[in-house]
Design an enzyme around this catalytic site. Structure first.
Site, mmCIF file in Angstrom:
data_model
loop_
_atom_site.group_PDB
_atom_site.id
_atom_site.type_symbol
_atom_site.label_atom_id
_atom_site.label_comp_id
_atom_site.label_asym_id
_atom_site.label_seq_id
_atom_site.Cartn_x
_atom_site.Cartn_y
_atom_site.Cartn_z
ATOM 1 N N LYS A 65 4.231 -3.497 0.763
ATOM 2 C CA LYS A 65 3.244 -2.739 -0.024
ATOM 3 C C LYS A 65 2.312 -1.887 0.835
ATOM 4 O O LYS A 65 1.134 -1.723 0.534
ATOM 5 C CB LYS A 65 2.424 -3.677 -0.925
ATOM 6 C CG LYS A 65 3.251 -4.617 -1.787
ATOM 7 C CD LYS A 65 4.349 -3.889 -2.537
ATOM 8 C CE LYS A 65 3.827 -2.898 -3.573
ATOM 9 N NZ LYS A 65 4.933 -2.159 -4.240
ATOM 10 N N THR A 68 6.237 1.649 2.008
ATOM 11 C CA THR A 68 7.660 1.603 2.341
ATOM 12 C C THR A 68 8.464 2.607 1.517
ATOM 13 O O THR A 68 9.304 3.339 2.062
ATOM 14 C CB THR A 68 8.218 0.183 2.114
ATOM 15 O OG1 THR A 68 7.419 -0.762 2.807
ATOM 16 C CG2 THR A 68 9.654 0.093 2.588
ATOM 17 N N THR A 69 8.220 2.644 0.211
ATOM 18 C CA THR A 69 8.974 3.548 -0.675
ATOM 19 C C THR A 69 8.760 5.000 -0.270
ATOM 20 O O THR A 69 9.715 5.792 -0.218
ATOM 21 C CB THR A 69 8.542 3.341 -2.141
ATOM 22 O OG1 THR A 69 8.672 1.956 -2.490
ATOM 23 C CG2 THR A 69 9.384 4.184 -3.085
ATOM 24 N N HIS A 131 10.976 -5.659 6.878
ATOM 25 C CA HIS A 131 9.601 -6.159 6.860
ATOM 26 C C HIS A 131 9.374 -7.147 8.007
ATOM 27 O O HIS A 131 8.335 -7.807 8.060
ATOM 28 C CB HIS A 131 9.297 -6.856 5.530
ATOM 29 C CG HIS A 131 9.166 -5.925 4.368
ATOM 30 N ND1 HIS A 131 8.599 -4.670 4.474
ATOM 31 C CD2 HIS A 131 9.510 -6.071 3.046
ATOM 32 C CE1 HIS A 131 8.604 -4.088 3.281
ATOM 33 N NE2 HIS A 131 9.151 -4.894 2.407
ATOM 34 N N GLY A 279 -0.424 4.713 -6.239
ATOM 35 C CA GLY A 279 -0.231 5.630 -5.122
ATOM 36 C C GLY A 279 -1.493 6.306 -4.653
ATOM 37 O O GLY A 279 -1.488 7.502 -4.364
#
Length: 413
Positions: A65, A68-69, A131, A279
Site C-alpha cells: 500500500k 505498488t499499482t 514486498h 490515490g
C-alpha cells in the site's frame, strides 16, 4: 513438487521461528527481523533455489500500500511506449489489463504454493514485483545486475491505506487504534514498515538501484517519470512524458472498465477495483489523532536517525513551507495553501519546460539563419578576394608600364 521430507523440513524450520496469529486469518513468522506469512518463507527458499535472474530483469519493490499499482503502471507504460515507438503500433496494455496482471508477484504468483505462470516464458525485459525486505532478497538477485526500483510512502498514509484494504479484503475489521498498535509494533505482513524502507534507502547509491516516493510522484510527476525512464534506459520527450503521466493517472486508471467490472487478480482473488481507493497524499489527516502522529514521528526518528533519510519521505505536509512549524500547528488553511502553492509550482515548471522547448526551436531557427549568413559571408569573401586580385593585377600592370618608361628615359640620358 514438495516431498514429504521437504514438507517436514519446512514445518520444522517454521516451528523454530517466533510466531503470532494475525487477524485470525494467518500466522506470521518473524524471520531475519521481519514478519512474513509461512508461504512467503517457503517462496523465498524456492526463489533462492530455482530463480535465475537476468541482468535485464526489473524488480519493483515496495511495502504493501505504498504505490505498488502506480509503479507497475508507470513501468509498463514506459516499456510499452518504447515498443510502440519502435513498432509504430499504438497499443496501451493498461486499457485492457490491470497493472497487477501485467507485472507478476515474485514470491506469491511465481514461487508461491500454486505458481500460476511459467517464468521462463516471460519475455525480456522481465518485470516482477515483490514486498520482500531487501535483506530477504536472495543474493542471486542482488548480484545479478538487474534493476531494483523501490517506492516508499509516508508511514501514516501507508497505515491508513493498509487499514482500509485489509478490513475490506478479509472482513475481519478491527478498530483503527488496534490496527495502529500493530503497525507501530511492526507485527504486520512485511513489517516493520520503518525497517523495510530503511533497508532499501541505504542501498540506493548502487548503480542499479532506484528510490522514489509516492509524494514525489504526486507533486512533480513529469520530473519523476523522466527520472524513472532514464533509469530504465529511455530518453523521452516532454510530450511522451506527459502522455505516460496521463495514461497512468489515478483518474484514468480508476475509471477504466477493466478496473471497474469486478475482475480479480486470479492468484489472490483481490478485485481490481480494490487497488483504487483514493490515490491522494495526506489522507491520514482524516483518521489519525495528534497523539498517533507524534508516536509515528518518534518511531521514525528512532529508526531512521543517522541514515540521512529525508523527511520528505515521511510527508512534506508535516511542516509548513516556512520550515520549522510543528505539524500540530499546520491548519487546514495552511494545508490548502500548500496544495495551491504546489499546484502553482507545477504549472510554473511546465511553463519553464515548454519555454525551454520553444527556446530550443528558436535556437535551431537561429542556427539555420547563421548557416545562411556564413554561406553569404563566404560569397562576400570570394567577391572581395576577386576584386582585390583585379585591383592588384591592374596596379601591377601600371607599375610595369611605369618602370618601362623610366628605363626608356634613362637610356635617352
Amino acid at each position: 513438487m514438495d516431498t514429504p521430507e521437504s514438507l517436514n523440513e519446512m514445518k520444522s524450520f517454521l516451528a523454530d521461528l517466533p510466531k503470532i496469529s494475525w487477524r485470525g486469518h494467518t500466522d506470521l513468522h518473524q524471520w531475519k527481523g521481519f514478519w512474513v506469512m509461512p508461504e512467503v518463507v517457503k517462496a523465498v527458499m524456492a526463489i533462492e533455489d530455482q530463480f535465475n535472474p537476468l541482468p535485464t530483469d526489473i524488480i519493483l519493490s515496495s511495502f504493501p500500500k505504498t504505490g505498488t499499482t502506480w509503479l507497475k503502471a508507470l513501468t509498463v507504460a514506459i516499456l510499452s511506449h518504447s515498443s510502440r515507438r519502435q513498432n509504430e503500433v499504438d497499443d496501451d496494455p493498461l486499457l485492457t489489463h490491470n497493472p497487477h496482471e501485467l507485472v507478476p508477484f515474485l514470491e506469491m504468483e511465481l514461487f508461491g504454493n500454486n505458481p500460476s505462470r511459467d517464468i521462463d516464458k516471460i519475455p525480456s525485459p522481465r518485470v516482477f514485483n515483490t514486498h520482500l525486505p531487501y535483506s530477504l532478497l536472495p543474493d542471486s538477485i542482488k548480484k545479478s545486475g538487474c534493476r531494483i526500483i523501490y517506492i516508499a510512502r509516508n508511514p501514516m498514509d501507508t497505515f491508513v491505506s493498509n487499514w482500509h484494504f485489509v478490513n475490506s479484503r478479509f472482513g475481519a475489521a478491527i478498530s483503527i487504534e488496534e490496527a495502529f498498535d500493530e503497525f507501530c509494533g511492526g507485527a504486520i505482513p512485511s513489517g516493520p514498515f520503518f525497517d523495510h524502507v530503511l533497508e532499501y534507502w541505504v542501498e540506493r547509491w548502487r548503480e542499479v538501484r532506484f528510490f522514489i516516493t509516492y509524494e514525489e510522484l504526486k507533486e512533480v510527476p513529469k520530473k519523476q517519470v523522466k527520472r524513472l525512464a532514464e533509469f530504465l534506459g529511455f530518453s523521452l520527450s516532454l510530450n511522451e512524458i506527459e502522455e505516460i503521466v496521463l495514461r497512468c493517472s489515478y483518474d484514468r486508471l480508476s475509471k477504466l472498465d477493466v478496473n471497474k467490472n469486478g475482475g480479480k487478480v486470479y492468484w489472490s482473488g483481490f478485485e481490481f477495483g480494490s487497488f483504487f481507493r483514493r490515490g491522494v497524499v495526506g489522507d491520514w489527516q482524516n483518521h489519525l489523532s495528534a497523539e498517533m502522529m507524534e508516536r509515528v514521528d518518534q518511531i521514525a526518528h528512532q529508526k531512521w536517525e543517522g541514515s540521512d533519510l529525508p523527511r520528505e519521505t515521511m510527508e512534506e505536509q508535516w511542516m509548513t513551507l516556512g520550515g520549522n512549524v510543528s505539524r500540530h500547528e499546520v491548519s487546514t488553511t495552511t494545508r490548502g495553501r500548500s496544495k495551491d502553492y504546489h499546484a502553482a509550482m507545477e504549472a510554473r515548471l511546465l511553463r519553464v519546460e515548454l519555454g525551454f522547448q520553444d527556446g530550443e526551436a528558436r535556437f535551431e531557427e537561429l542556427g539555420t539563419h547563421l548557416d545562411g549568413f556564413e554561406d553569404r559571408l563566404d560569397e562576400l569573401r570570394g567577391e572581395m578576394q576577386g576584386t582585390l586580385n583585379e585591383v592588384m593585377y591592374t596596379e601591377q600592370q601600371k607599375m610595369s608600364s611605369l618602370e618601362a618608361r623610366v628605363m626608356e628615359m634613362l637610356t635617352l640620358l
